[in-house]
Every structure is written in structure tokens, then in C-alpha cells.
Design a protein around this motif. Structure first.
Motif, short mmCIF file in Angstrom:
data_model
loop_
_atom_site.label_atom_id
_atom_site.label_comp_id
_atom_site.label_asym_id
_atom_site.label_seq_id
_atom_site.Cartn_x
_atom_site.Cartn_y
_atom_site.Cartn_z
N THR A 369 29.84 60.84 28.62
CA THR A 369 28.45 61.31 28.68
C THR A 369 27.53 60.29 29.36
N GLY A 370 28.00 59.04 29.49
CA GLY A 370 27.16 58.01 30.13
C GLY A 370 27.27 58.06 31.64
N ASN A 371 26.97 56.93 32.28
CA ASN A 371 26.99 56.91 33.75
C ASN A 371 28.26 56.28 34.30
N VAL A 372 29.37 56.53 33.66
CA VAL A 372 30.62 55.92 34.10
C VAL A 372 31.07 56.56 35.42
N VAL A 373 31.48 55.70 36.36
CA VAL A 373 31.95 56.23 37.64
C VAL A 373 33.48 56.24 37.59
N ILE A 374 34.05 57.43 37.64
CA ILE A 374 35.51 57.51 37.60
C ILE A 374 36.03 57.49 39.02
N LEU A 375 36.94 56.59 39.29
CA LEU A 375 37.44 56.43 40.66
C LEU A 375 38.87 56.93 40.78
N GLU A 376 39.21 57.32 41.99
CA GLU A 376 40.51 57.98 42.20
C GLU A 376 41.68 57.02 42.38
N SER A 377 41.38 55.73 42.57
CA SER A 377 42.52 54.82 42.67
C SER A 377 42.24 53.54 41.91
N LEU A 378 43.34 52.94 41.48
CA LEU A 378 43.25 51.68 40.74
C LEU A 378 42.63 50.61 41.64
N LYS A 379 43.00 50.64 42.90
CA LYS A 379 42.51 49.63 43.84
C LYS A 379 40.98 49.72 43.96
N ASP A 380 40.46 50.96 44.11
CA ASP A 380 39.00 51.13 44.20
C ASP A 380 38.31 50.50 43.01
N CYS A 381 38.90 50.71 41.85
CA CYS A 381 38.32 50.19 40.61
C CYS A 381 38.30 48.67 40.63
N LEU A 382 39.46 48.10 40.97
CA LEU A 382 39.59 46.65 40.92
C LEU A 382 38.73 45.97 41.99
N ASP A 383 38.57 46.64 43.13
CA ASP A 383 37.75 46.06 44.20
C ASP A 383 36.32 45.81 43.73
N GLN A 384 35.85 46.66 42.82
CA GLN A 384 34.45 46.55 42.39
C GLN A 384 34.27 45.69 41.15
N ALA A 385 35.36 45.48 40.40
CA ALA A 385 35.19 44.94 39.04
C ALA A 385 35.25 43.42 38.95
N THR A 386 34.38 42.90 38.08
CA THR A 386 34.49 41.47 37.74
C THR A 386 34.97 41.32 36.30
N VAL A 387 34.90 42.41 35.55
CA VAL A 387 35.49 42.42 34.20
C VAL A 387 36.43 43.62 34.13
N VAL A 388 37.67 43.38 33.72
CA VAL A 388 38.67 44.46 33.69
C VAL A 388 39.20 44.62 32.27
N LEU A 389 39.11 45.84 31.75
CA LEU A 389 39.64 46.10 30.40
C LEU A 389 40.85 47.02 30.54
N ILE A 390 42.01 46.57 30.05
CA ILE A 390 43.22 47.40 30.17
C ILE A 390 43.53 48.00 28.80
N THR A 391 43.33 49.30 28.68
CA THR A 391 43.42 49.91 27.34
C THR A 391 44.74 50.62 27.05
N THR A 392 45.54 50.88 28.09
CA THR A 392 46.83 51.54 27.85
C THR A 392 47.94 50.79 28.59
N THR A 393 49.17 51.18 28.29
CA THR A 393 50.32 50.47 28.89
C THR A 393 50.92 51.27 30.05
N ASP A 394 50.07 51.97 30.79
CA ASP A 394 50.58 52.73 31.93
C ASP A 394 51.33 51.81 32.90
N ASP A 395 52.42 52.32 33.47
CA ASP A 395 53.25 51.50 34.38
C ASP A 395 52.44 50.93 35.54
N GLU A 396 51.49 51.73 36.05
CA GLU A 396 50.68 51.27 37.17
C GLU A 396 49.92 49.98 36.81
N PHE A 397 49.50 49.87 35.58
CA PHE A 397 48.78 48.67 35.14
C PHE A 397 49.76 47.52 34.91
N LYS A 398 50.93 47.88 34.41
CA LYS A 398 51.94 46.82 34.14
C LYS A 398 52.36 46.12 35.43
#
Ligand SMILES: NC(=O)c1ccc[n+]([C@@H]2O[C@H](COP(=O)([O-])OP(=O)(O)OC[C@H]3O[C@@H](n4cnc5c(N)ncnc54)[C@H](O)[C@@H]3O)[C@@H](O)[C@H]2O)c1
Length: 461
Positions: A369-398
Motif C-alpha cells: 500500500t506504500g510507495n514501494v517500487v517493484i522492479l523486474e530484475s534483481l540487478k535493477d534493484c541492486l543497482d539502486q540500493a545502498t541497503v539490501v534486505l534479503i528475506t527469503t532463500t531464493d536461489d537467485e539470492f543465494k
């Protein structure tokens, strides 16, 4: 030997169950009130997203058909498995609204049927619901008595979304509440032809089975919550490491290692509601269930505690990436998901939040419900982030490497709830790495302990 079964409700569980019955050689007729689900099954397609469901339905297409008519299904089968929703109501009880309607239709059809028909409720309900809430409907609508014209069982499945079909074929045990021996014998015999691992069948009264079902989730969530409590403690102990402690604890046969990985709160469509339901029925029976209530309270407080813990790590101008929006890896389900809660809460608190999940982006969009921007790729997300929270054990994150996370001239903070990147990131100077459940500041933790025991030593001396 029974060959013809019907499955009432072609949702996540029902469609998978129908596919498995057909795969194991039964003729299956599925029923749903949703016309689209019926059409899809008749085309050999999956009506809901679930691992291998489409494959099992299409490969066994000649033995599965679907209809919107409960009567047609009852008249052309010997047993009906009912798997309709039983949503939690505001008190924490499970609503029988959908089940009552289904039982009404089944009852009418049983009234028109010559022979015996067995009705098996699979949906999660509270103790007493089958005997006192649903059997009377069958008796009224059919004009027949339970145990004479028809049989009744309560038999839930212990499955996890994402592995429903395999869980159904290889359960630890099958749980069978029976109105009488005849109805139970028939279902145990069917299960012996469906399950592929000779799982023991636990037969009991309807009420004991209803209680067992909600007790399994209540127990497992208590275990998770216990591990989360230990993880908190480990963070405050020099060298503290929840995995070391859990591995040792889990070796004790009385405890077992599964669900003892301290990390983040539990979520999803089943876990959170069963403690609440157990407490509800206990209260109604004049009992107190502090344990179930406390587990639920601790789990809900967990997300708030995490936000408090993370806030000091977020500086003005930081972009926070939440990796993992589903309630567990490789899932599109976001119900009661800690990732969604974190993203939403941090964004409402003023942080710029981007988020990504390999499967759950679409469902998360509707839930946030907030202003979260959902991005289509992990790379897009990481390119923008200075703080990264990993909440699941998805293989892509591993599979993430240091170079995927570092940024020139900036220190990136990574909070790794499941410690999946410990080997890769621990000790790297350009990453401020927090492995949840481990001590991140041994010196401060040492001093705290020193204060505690140094003072004690002085007193005793
Ligand atoms: N999903 C899980 O992980 C899980 C696990 C264990 C138990 N359960 C229990 O199983 C039950 C079903 O869960 P689900 O996840 O499959 O639900 P779902 O919402 O995915 O599917 C239910 C289906 O039933 C249909 N339906 C509703 N009323 C009907 C009626 N009168 N006749 C025919 N069809 C009808 C709906 O259209 C829907 O397709 C619930 O009680 C749930 O608590 C679910």
C-alpha cells in the motif's frame, strides 16, 4: 475397489489432489463454482499456479473432467473430497460458509442417489465442525442418516504450497477422522493406492483429526518462534551463531533440526491462522492457551522488532532494496509475508524502497500500500540500493557475489535474514554485512557480558 472420485473445489489444493488421483489411475470429476477453473481443467490446463500441476493434469487428461454441477459429480463418483475455502473470520475461527454451501449441494445429490456415497472434508476446520456443523446439512438435504445412506470423514492434507503434488504423494502420515469404520476403511484403502511411500494412516474420531490438523501448524510455528528467540539471543553473545546452536539442538532426537532456523517471522496462508484458531476454540471451551497466543503475538511483534533494528542502518537518502516478497522462496504467495511487511513499513516511514521477488512481484503489487517500487530484475534493484534486505532463500539470492552488491565510493549494507551469503560477504570491507542471528559486534557484546559477570564477580568476592 473404488475407481471414481470427485473433488469439490479446484483451487490450489483441490486441483492438485484431482491431478494426483488421476495420475494414480482414478477417474476424477472435479467441481468448482468458478467457470474459468472448470474450463481450464477440461482443456487439460492448470486452474491455479502450482509446481507441475499443468503437467499432471495434461498427462492424465482422459481421467479428469470438471463440471459446475455438484449433482453430476456425486452421481458419477463413489467418494467426494471437499476442499473449498474456510477463511478465518474476525474472531480467528474458520468460516463454514463455503463448506456449508458445498455440503448442501452434495446432500441434495446424495438424496437422489441409490447407493452409498462417502463425503470427505479436507478443508481446515475447528473441532466439532464436521459432526455438528456439516453432517446435519447432509442429513437434512439428503433425507438420509450419516452412516446409513452415506459416510463422512475428515481428512486434511499436510502439504506446502509449491510442493503440493509431491507432498501429497509422499506424506509423513495420512490423517483420517472417521464417522464410522465403514467410511474410514474406504478412505484408507484409497490412500493406500494413492500415496507412494506406505505412509502410516492415523485413524481417529472426526474431532481428534480436526484438532490434530490445527495442532501440527501450532506446534511448528511454536518451534519457529523458539528459534527466532534464540537468534535474538545469539546476536547479543560474542561469537553468537544461531546455526551452530540450532545444529546442536536439532541433533537431539526429541527436538529435530527442521523449522529451527532462526531468521524472520513466519507467514503464508496457513501458519499464522492456526494458532489463532486453536486459541479461539480453547477460549470457547473455557480454557486458556497462553502458548498459542504468545507464539502468535511474538511472531507479529517480530516484524516490528526487525523494523526497529534496521532503522538505524538506514541513512537519509538511502535506497533500501527488499529482496523476497513472497512468504517463502519460490512462491508467488504474499499473504502475511514478512518481506511485504518490511517493504511497506519502511516505505511508509519515509525510506525509498525498491523490491524484487523472482515469482511474487505481481501479487506483491496488489498487497503493497506504500510507495514501494517493484522492479523486474534483481540487478535493477541492486543497482539502486545502498541497503539490501534479503528475506527469503531464493536461489537467485543465494548466487549473489560481492561484485553484484558493491558500489564505488559507497558502503553497502546487507541484512541477510537466513545467512545465505555468509561465506561470500562476511569480512568484506566494502560491505556492512549483518547476518541475522549472529553477533555482529563481538566487542560490544563482550563488554555487556563483562558488565554482567564482572559485577557479579565483585559482589561475590
Ligand atoms: N493452500 C494451502 O497451503 C493449504 C494447506 C492446508 C490446508 N488448506 C486448506 O484447504 C482448503 C482449500 O484451500 P485452497 O488453498 O485450495 O483454497 P483456494 O481458494 O485455492 O481454492 C478453493 C476453491 O474452491 C472453490 N469453491 C468455493 N466454494 C465452492 C463450492 N461450493 N463448490 C465447489 N467449489 C467451490 C473456489 O472457487 C476455489 O477454486 C482451506 O480450508 C485451506 O485452509 C490449504
Amino acid at each position: 475397489m473404488i475407481k471414481d472420485v470427485s473433488v469439490i473445489g479446484l483451487g490450489k489444493l483441490g486441483a492438485s489432489m484431482a491431478a494426483v488421483f488421476a495420475y494414480r489411475g482414478f477417474n476424477v470429476i472435479g467441481v468448482d463454482v468458478n467457470e474459468r477453473a472448470v474450463e481450464l481443467v477440461n482443456q487439460g490446463k492448470e486452474p491455479v499456479q502450482e509446481t507441475d500441476l499443468e503437467k499432471y493434469i495434461s498427462e492424465n487428461k482422459d481421467r479428469i473432467k470438471a463440471t459446475m454441477s455438484h449433482e453430476e459429480a456425486v452421481l458419477s463418483s463413489d467418494v467426494s473430497f471437499v476442499i473449498v475455502p474456510t477463511p478465518s473470520d474476525e474472531n480467528g475461527s474458520f468460516s463454514l460458509q463455503y463448506a456449508s454451501w458445498a455440503f448442501k449441494e452434495i446432500g441434495k445429490a446424495i438424496g437422489k442417489k441409490e447407493g452409498y456415497h462417502n463425503v470427505v472434508l479436507t478443508s481446515t476446520v475447528l473441532p466439532g465442525a464436521t459432526r455438528h456443523g456439516l453432517i446435519p446439512i447432509l442429513e437434512k438435504e439428503s433425507g438420509k442418516k450419516a452412516g446409513e445412506g452415506f459416510g463422512v470423514c475428515y481428512s486434511p492434507e499436510f502439504i506446502a504450497l509449491g510442493s503440493i503434488i509431491q507432498d501429497f504423494l509422499h506424506p509423513d502420515f495420512t490423517l483420517l477422522g472417521e464417522f464410522d469404520k465403514k467410511s474410514g476403511d474406504q478412505i484408507e484403502e484409497i490412500y493406500s493406492r494413492v500415496m507412494m511411500n506406505d505412509a502410516p494412516c492415523k485413524r481417529m474420531s472426526l474431532e481428534n483429526a480436526e484438532l490434530t490438523k490445527i495442532s501440527v501448524n501450532t506446534f511448528v510455528t511454536t518451534k519457529i518462534t523458539f528459534a527466532n528467540m534464540l537468534a535474538d539471543l545469539c546476536e547479543k553473545i560474542p561469537g553468537g551463531d544461531i546455526d551452530v546452536v540450532s545444529d546442536a539442538l536439532g541433533t537431539d532426537k526429541r527436538i529435530g533440526r527442521r523449522y529451527l532456523t532462526g531468521a524472520i517471522g513466519y507467514g503464508g496462508p496457513c501458519f499464522p491462522r492456526d494458532n489463532v484458531a486453536l486459541s479461539y476454540i480453547a477460549k470457547k471451551l473455557g480454557l486458556r492457551t497462553e502458548l498459542a497466543e504468545t507464539t502468535d503475538r511474538c511472531n507479529r511483534a517480530m516484524s516490528e522488532k526487525i523494523v526497529e533494528k534496521i532503522r538505524p542502518l538506514i541513512k537519509t537518502g538511502d535506497t533500501v532494496a527488499v529482496l523476497g516478497l513472497a512468504y517463502k522462496p519460490m512462491s508467488h504467495v504474499v499473504e502475511e509475508s514478512p518481506g511485504v511487511y518490511l517493504a511497506d513499513t519502511l516505505s511508509k516511514a519515509g525510506a525509498r524502497v525498491v523490491a524484487y521477488d523472482p515469482l511474487a512481484n505481481e501479487s506483491a503489487r496488489a498487497a503493497l500500500t506504500g510507495n514501494v517500487v517493484i522492479l523486474e530484475s534483481l540487478k535493477d534493484c541492486l543497482d539502486q540500493a545502498t541497503v539490501v534486505l534479503i528475506t527469503t532463500t531464493d536461489d537467485e539470492f543465494k548466487r549473489l557475489k560481492v561484485e553484484d552488491l558493491v558500489k564505488e565510493g559507497e558502503t553497502v549494507t546487507v541484512v541477510d535474514f537466513w545467512r545465505i551469503l555468509s561465506n561470500e560477504l562476511k569480512g568484506n570491507s566494502s560491505i556492512n554485512y549483518f547476518a541475522v542471528g549472529t553477533s555482529s559486534d563481538d566487542l560490544a557484546n563482550q563488554e555487556r557480558l563483562n558488565d554482567l559477570w564482572g559485577a557479579a564477580a565483585t559482589v561475590s568476592a
